[in-house]
Design an enzyme around this catalytic site. Structure first.
Site, short mmCIF file in Angstrom:
data_model
loop_
_atom_site.label_atom_id
_atom_site.label_comp_id
_atom_site.label_asym_id
_atom_site.label_seq_id
_atom_site.Cartn_x
_atom_site.Cartn_y
_atom_site.Cartn_z
N SER A 156 40.24 39.71 42.03
CA SER A 156 41.05 38.69 41.69
C SER A 156 41.97 38.39 42.84
O SER A 156 42.44 39.19 43.32
CB SER A 156 41.93 38.98 40.15
OG SER A 156 42.80 38.22 39.90
N ASN A 213 38.73 34.69 40.51
CA ASN A 213 38.37 35.91 39.64
C ASN A 213 36.97 36.02 39.39
O ASN A 213 36.35 35.03 38.96
CB ASN A 213 39.41 35.91 38.36
CG ASN A 213 39.00 37.25 37.75
OD1 ASN A 213 38.30 37.09 36.65
ND2 ASN A 213 39.66 38.36 38.27
N VAL A 214 36.40 37.26 39.75
CA VAL A 214 35.05 37.41 39.36
C VAL A 214 35.11 39.08 38.85
O VAL A 214 35.67 39.76 39.57
CB VAL A 214 33.92 37.17 40.52
CG1 VAL A 214 33.82 35.82 41.01
CG2 VAL A 214 34.69 37.96 41.84
N ARG A 220 47.89 48.96 37.14
CA ARG A 220 49.08 49.24 38.14
C ARG A 220 49.89 47.90 38.16
O ARG A 220 49.50 46.74 38.38
CB ARG A 220 48.25 49.35 39.50
CG ARG A 220 49.44 49.83 40.58
CD ARG A 220 48.50 49.97 41.86
NE ARG A 220 49.50 50.44 42.94
CZ ARG A 220 50.09 49.66 43.86
NH1 ARG A 220 49.43 48.38 43.94
NH2 ARG A 220 50.56 50.18 44.80
N HIS A 278 43.36 30.38 42.83
CA HIS A 278 43.19 31.46 42.12
C HIS A 278 41.62 31.88 42.10
O HIS A 278 40.89 30.73 41.81
CB HIS A 278 43.94 31.45 40.75
CG HIS A 278 43.23 32.23 39.64
ND1 HIS A 278 42.44 31.79 38.68
CD2 HIS A 278 43.22 33.79 39.54
CE1 HIS A 278 41.84 32.91 37.93
NE2 HIS A 278 42.55 34.04 38.41
N HIS A 310 49.76 31.82 47.62
CA HIS A 310 50.76 31.26 47.46
C HIS A 310 51.20 30.78 48.59
O HIS A 310 52.02 31.52 49.45
CB HIS A 310 52.05 31.81 46.73
CG HIS A 310 51.89 31.95 45.21
ND1 HIS A 310 51.73 31.07 44.16
CD2 HIS A 310 51.51 33.26 44.49
CE1 HIS A 310 51.64 31.54 42.92
NE2 HIS A 310 51.54 32.90 43.18
N HIS A 324 35.97 20.62 44.03
CA HIS A 324 34.94 20.50 42.79
C HIS A 324 33.66 20.50 43.07
O HIS A 324 32.88 20.98 42.66
CB HIS A 324 35.55 19.37 41.92
CG HIS A 324 36.52 19.64 40.81
ND1 HIS A 324 36.38 20.36 39.63
CD2 HIS A 324 38.13 19.73 41.00
CE1 HIS A 324 37.61 20.39 39.00
NE2 HIS A 324 38.67 20.08 39.86
N GLY A 372 46.88 49.87 30.87
CA GLY A 372 47.64 50.85 31.82
C GLY A 372 47.44 50.43 33.35
O GLY A 372 47.26 51.46 34.08
#
Length: 311
Positions: free
Chosen positions: A97, A113-114, A265, A111, A101, A150, A263
């Site tokens: 992930s 995420n895989v 990090r 952003h 910025h 895109h 839980g």
């Protein structure tokens, strides 16, 4: 329906996620000119990860590219809410992930995420699924940037069917939407989850294509905008719009919720937050201003690859 076929390969998925993290970090280091800090960590209840980050870089005010592979004996609520039949299983969750910025307000936040999730029970096949995507959050809109981003997403999904891009674009528009503001977080991209058909190999290949497409989707935009001059007005608007990013991550983002509930990090989970943010009471941009144009022309569920498609 989550998958449970015989080609499930946890080791191959882990190797890919570590590799794509390494390649993305190398590309971002070349763009920024500074070296990422590498922070390897272990999770007391199982698993760990590698957090790579820059703060106060030349291009990126904050950038985090995170790999995690966490394990547990019981699914957290965010993972089992829609799958009550899996309650009580152990799990392995892994993926990459990132949130970047940039300092220059003309360079958009982005952003990616895989990820892969497996619910495990002794004596039974693993139940697994993939998810991921990428989305762009500009502060000042440029149509060629939006079309490029895109188009790269579309091309990454093209080998898996012509319907994938419009389906995943629509999913992204719906997912990254601030309901309490009645506005999207940015100009979208692609998003998918619960991907387990037709088989592990196909789902894994699609996820690899998405991860591999990130640098071609984003770095050309950085190079076009990084040296544009800006002042306090632009920085102030950037800080205001960053507040929307924080609101989404803390209220709606499933990855943030999963990390906190399992839980994870905390330093890594909250690395996605921008370093400087500003909220204002009932503020609206001046009509006809570039700031108003972001709202009127870009923060909409537009078809960026319609008649203006450059491909």
């Amino acid at each position: 329906m989550a998958g449970a076929d015989d080609t499930f390969d946890l080791a191959a998925a882990r190797a890919y996620f570590l590799d794509v993290q390494s390649r993305i970090v190398a590309g971002l280091e070349a763009a920024d000119g500074q070296t990422f800090r590498r922070d390897e960590w272990k999770r007391e209840s199982g698993g760990g990860g590698l957090s790579c980050l820059i703060e106060e870089g030349n291009v990126f005010e904050r950038a985090g590219v995170l790999f995690s592979h966490v394990t547990g004996n019981h699914l957290p609520p965010s993972a089992s809410a829609s799958r009550p039949e899996l309650a009580g299983r152990g799990f392995e969750a892994m993926g990459v992930s990132l949130v970047l910025h940039p300092r220059n307000p003309y360079v958009p936040t982005v952003h990616l995420n895989v990820r892969m999730f497996a619910a495990l029970k002794a004596g039974e096949p693993a139940v697994w699924w993939f998810g991921g995507g990428m989305d762009l959050t500009p502060y000042y809109g440029f149509e060629d940037d939006a079309r490029h981003f895109h188009a790269t997403c579309r091309d990454a999904l093209a080998p898996f069917g012509a319907n994938r891009y419009p389906e995943y674009k629509g999913w992204c528009d719906r997912n990254f939407f601030l309901k309490h503001r009645n506005e999207p977080r940015g100009i979208g991209g692609i998003f998918y989850d619960d991907l387990s058909a037709p088989d592990f190999a196909s789902c894994f290949a699609l996820t690899r294509n998405v991860g591999d497409a990130f640098l071609p989707a984003y770095l050309p935009i950085v190079e076009r905008r990084r040296d544009l001059p800006f002042g306090e007005r632009e920085r102030d608007f950037q800080a205001y719009r960053r507040g929307r990013y924080v609101e989404f991550n803390l209220v709606f983002d499933r990855g943030t919720l999963f990390g906190l509930q399992s839980g994870g990090r905390t330093e890594s989970i909250l690395l996605s937050m921008p370093p400087v943010v500003r909220w204002r009471y009932d503020w609206h941009p001046a009509p006809g201003s570039p700031e108003a144009e972001l709202h009127s022309d870009f923060l909409t569920a537009r078809d960026w690859l319609g008649s203006n498609d450059p491909a």
